[in-house]
Design a protein around this motif. Structure first.
Motif, PDB file in Angstrom:
ATOM      1  N   GLY A  62      21.251  23.219 -45.393  1.00 17.01           N
ATOM      2  CA  GLY A  62      20.444  22.730 -44.292  1.00 17.01           C
ATOM      3  C   GLY A  62      21.141  22.779 -42.949  1.00 17.01           C
ATOM      4  N   SER A  63      22.447  22.976 -42.950  1.00 19.38           N
ATOM      5  CA  SER A  63      23.165  23.053 -41.677  1.00 19.38           C
ATOM      6  C   SER A  63      23.226  24.504 -41.205  1.00 19.38           C
ATOM      7  N   THR A  64      23.811  24.709 -40.043  1.00 21.55           N
ATOM      8  CA  THR A  64      23.985  26.066 -39.525  1.00 21.55           C
ATOM      9  C   THR A  64      25.461  26.417 -39.546  1.00 21.55           C
ATOM     10  N   ALA A  65      25.706  27.705 -39.597  1.00 20.92           N
ATOM     11  CA  ALA A  65      27.084  28.200 -39.600  1.00 20.92           C
ATOM     12  C   ALA A  65      27.122  29.479 -38.780  1.00 20.92           C
ATOM     13  N   GLU A  66      28.313  29.920 -38.477  1.00 24.93           N
ATOM     14  CA  GLU A  66      28.495  31.140 -37.708  1.00 24.93           C
ATOM     15  C   GLU A  66      29.206  32.170 -38.570  1.00 24.93           C
ATOM     16  N   ILE A  67      28.739  33.397 -38.522  1.00 24.82           N
ATOM     17  CA  ILE A  67      29.368  34.471 -39.291  1.00 24.82           C
ATOM     18  C   ILE A  67      30.673  34.855 -38.621  1.00 24.82           C
ATOM     19  N   GLU A  68      31.755  34.810 -39.403  1.00 26.34           N
ATOM     20  CA  GLU A  68      33.059  35.238 -38.888  1.00 26.34           C
ATOM     21  C   GLU A  68      33.306  36.713 -39.188  1.00 26.34           C
ATOM     22  N   THR A  69      33.120  37.104 -40.458  1.00 31.22           N
ATOM     23  CA  THR A  69      33.322  38.494 -40.861  1.00 31.22           C
ATOM     24  C   THR A  69      32.328  38.857 -41.958  1.00 31.22           C
ATOM     25  N   VAL A  70      32.228  40.143 -42.221  1.00 27.48           N
ATOM     26  CA  VAL A  70      31.416  40.659 -43.317  1.00 27.48           C
ATOM     27  C   VAL A  70      32.364  41.323 -44.294  1.00 27.48           C
ATOM     28  N   ASP A  71      32.301  40.880 -45.540  1.00 28.50           N
ATOM     29  CA  ASP A  71      33.160  41.422 -46.586  1.00 28.50           C
ATOM     30  C   ASP A  71      32.263  42.005 -47.673  1.00 28.50           C
ATOM     31  N   GLY A  72      31.906  43.283 -47.527  1.00 24.03           N
ATOM     32  CA  GLY A  72      30.956  43.905 -48.452  1.00 24.03           C
ATOM     33  C   GLY A  72      29.580  43.299 -48.250  1.00 24.03           C
ATOM     34  N   ALA A  73      29.056  42.656 -49.312  1.00 22.98           N
ATOM     35  CA  ALA A  73      27.743  42.012 -49.219  1.00 22.98           C
ATOM     36  C   ALA A  73      27.889  40.503 -49.092  1.00 22.98           C
ATOM     37  N   THR A  74      29.072  40.045 -48.719  1.00 26.75           N
ATOM     38  CA  THR A  74      29.341  38.613 -48.576  1.00 26.75           C
ATOM     39  C   THR A  74      29.719  38.305 -47.137  1.00 26.75           C
ATOM     40  N   LEU A  75      29.106  37.259 -46.604  1.00 23.77           N
ATOM     41  CA  LEU A  75      29.425  36.827 -45.243  1.00 23.77           C
ATOM     42  C   LEU A  75      30.458  35.715 -45.306  1.00 23.77           C
ATOM     43  N   ARG A  76      31.499  35.829 -44.521  1.00 22.41           N
ATOM     44  CA  ARG A  76      32.476  34.751 -44.361  1.00 22.41           C
ATOM     45  C   ARG A  76      31.987  33.931 -43.174  1.00 22.41           C
ATOM     46  N   VAL A  77      31.658  32.650 -43.434  1.00 23.07           N
ATOM     47  CA  VAL A  77      31.053  31.817 -42.397  1.00 23.07           C
ATOM     48  C   VAL A  77      31.907  30.588 -42.116  1.00 23.07           C
ATOM     49  N   ALA A  78      31.733  30.034 -40.936  1.00 20.37           N
ATOM     50  CA  ALA A  78      32.413  28.798 -40.548  1.00 20.37           C
ATOM     51  C   ALA A  78      31.350  27.824 -40.052  1.00 20.37           C
ATOM     52  N   ALA A  79      31.540  26.561 -40.375  1.00 22.16           N
ATOM     53  CA  ALA A  79      30.580  25.535 -39.973  1.00 22.16           C
ATOM     54  C   ALA A  79      30.545  25.425 -38.456  1.00 22.16           C
ATOM     55  N   GLN A  80      29.350  25.191 -37.935  1.00 17.65           N
ATOM     56  CA  GLN A  80      29.207  24.944 -36.508  1.00 17.65           C
ATOM     57  C   GLN A  80      29.235  23.444 -36.308  1.00 17.65           C
ATOM     58  N   PRO A  81      29.873  23.004 -35.238  1.00 14.41           N
ATOM     59  CA  PRO A  81      29.880  21.567 -34.991  1.00 14.41           C
ATOM     60  C   PRO A  81      28.457  21.075 -34.726  1.00 14.41           C
ATOM     61  N   GLU A  82      28.136  19.946 -35.282  1.00 17.00           N
ATOM     62  CA  GLU A  82      26.806  19.375 -35.096  1.00 17.00           C
ATOM     63  C   GLU A  82      26.888  18.241 -34.078  1.00 17.00           C
ATOM     64  N   ILE A  83      25.897  18.173 -33.226  1.00 16.29           N
ATOM     65  CA  ILE A  83      25.842  17.141 -32.202  1.00 16.29           C
ATOM     66  C   ILE A  83      24.996  15.993 -32.735  1.00 16.29           C
ATOM     67  N   ASP A  84      25.553  14.804 -32.703  1.00 17.79           N
ATOM     68  CA  ASP A  84      24.788  13.623 -33.101  1.00 17.79           C
ATOM     69  C   ASP A  84      24.194  13.027 -31.835  1.00 17.79           C
ATOM     70  N   TRP A  85      22.937  13.329 -31.591  1.00 15.67           N
ATOM     71  CA  TRP A  85      22.278  12.904 -30.373  1.00 15.67           C
ATOM     72  C   TRP A  85      22.057  11.402 -30.323  1.00 15.67           C
ATOM     73  N   ASP A  86      22.086  10.756 -31.478  1.00 12.64           N
ATOM     74  CA  ASP A  86      21.844   9.304 -31.520  1.00 12.64           C
ATOM     75  C   ASP A  86      23.130   8.507 -31.415  1.00 12.64           C
ATOM     76  N   ALA A  87      24.280   9.146 -31.441  1.00 11.68           N
ATOM     77  CA  ALA A  87      25.547   8.411 -31.363  1.00 11.68           C
ATOM     78  C   ALA A  87      25.659   7.746 -29.996  1.00 11.68           C
ATOM     79  N   GLY A  88      26.080   6.516 -29.994  1.00  4.74           N
ATOM     80  CA  GLY A  88      26.266   5.789 -28.756  1.00  4.74           C
ATOM     81  C   GLY A  88      25.016   5.101 -28.255  1.00  4.74           C
ATOM     82  N   ARG A  89      23.890   5.330 -28.875  1.00  2.00           N
ATOM     83  CA  ARG A  89      22.650   4.666 -28.495  1.00  2.00           C
ATOM     84  C   ARG A  89      22.530   3.353 -29.252  1.00  2.00           C
ATOM     85  N   SER A  90      22.077   2.390 -28.549  1.00  2.36           N
ATOM     86  CA  SER A  90      21.825   1.131 -29.243  1.00  2.36           C
ATOM     87  C   SER A  90      20.354   1.054 -29.575  1.00  2.36           C
ATOM     88  N   ALA A  91      20.078   0.506 -30.718  1.00  5.62           N
ATOM     89  CA  ALA A  91      18.698   0.456 -31.166  1.00  5.62           C
ATOM     90  C   ALA A  91      17.900  -0.615 -30.522  1.00  5.62           C
TER      91      ALA A  91
END
Length: 159
Positions: free
Chosen positions: A130-159
């Motif tokens: 369910g998250s997103t990642a970025e393709i670093e390299t292609v190794d045959g039919a396999t993608l080497r991916v790295a996680a993308q940082p996720e922004i928590d838009w609700d952090a720091g908000r008080s309810a």
């Protein structure tokens, strides 16, 4: 038999033109297509009543002209694109993918442009589904991916 071939040389040129065109469809190199054009010109010469030596000369001249003049121009148009333009797998690194299942160093699936690829994360990391990642390299039919940082838009908000 020899008389029939001599009188119906057009059938030989027609057969050769069709056979060369079929071979061109299989190899896609534009060489056999140029020879097929020479055969078609010889066919036209035969149908116009040209002597066999003239038919052979027309075949050779048209084929040579097509190979030397037309083929390079046709190849140039077929391979048109910006210099250094990346295509196919070379264009994938840096693109964002949707992670379909938890992706680790040994297993995982991602989707890029509607296509599902096997993927691998760096050793010791797990990229959750369910998250997103970025393709670093292609190794045959396999993608080497790295996680993308996720922004928590609700952090720091008080309810």
């Amino acid at each position: 038999m020899g008389d029939w071939i001599g009188e119906n040389l057009w059938a030989l040129w027609l057969t050769l033109a069709v056979a060369l065109a079929v071979v061109e469809v299989l190899v896609l190199d534009l060489i056999f297509l140029m020879l097929a054009a020479g055969s078609a010109a010889a066919l036209a010469t035969a149908l116009a009543g040209g002597d066999p030596w003239l038919q052979i000369a027309v075949f050779a001249a048209v084929s040579l002209l097509m190979l030397v003049v037309v083929r390079p121009t046709a190849l140039q148009h077929l391979k048109k694109g910006a210099p250094g333009e990346l295509t196919n797998a070379d264009a994938l690194p840096g693109r964002t993918v949707q992670v379909l299942e938890d992706t680790t160093f040994t297993s995982g699936l991602v989707k890029v442009d509607g296509e599902v690829w096997t993927a691998r994360a760096p050793e010791g990391q797990t990229i959750p589904a369910g998250s997103t990642a970025e393709i670093e390299t292609v190794d045959g039919a396999t993608l080497r991916v790295a996680a993308q940082p996720e922004i928590d838009w609700d952090a720091g908000r008080s309810a």
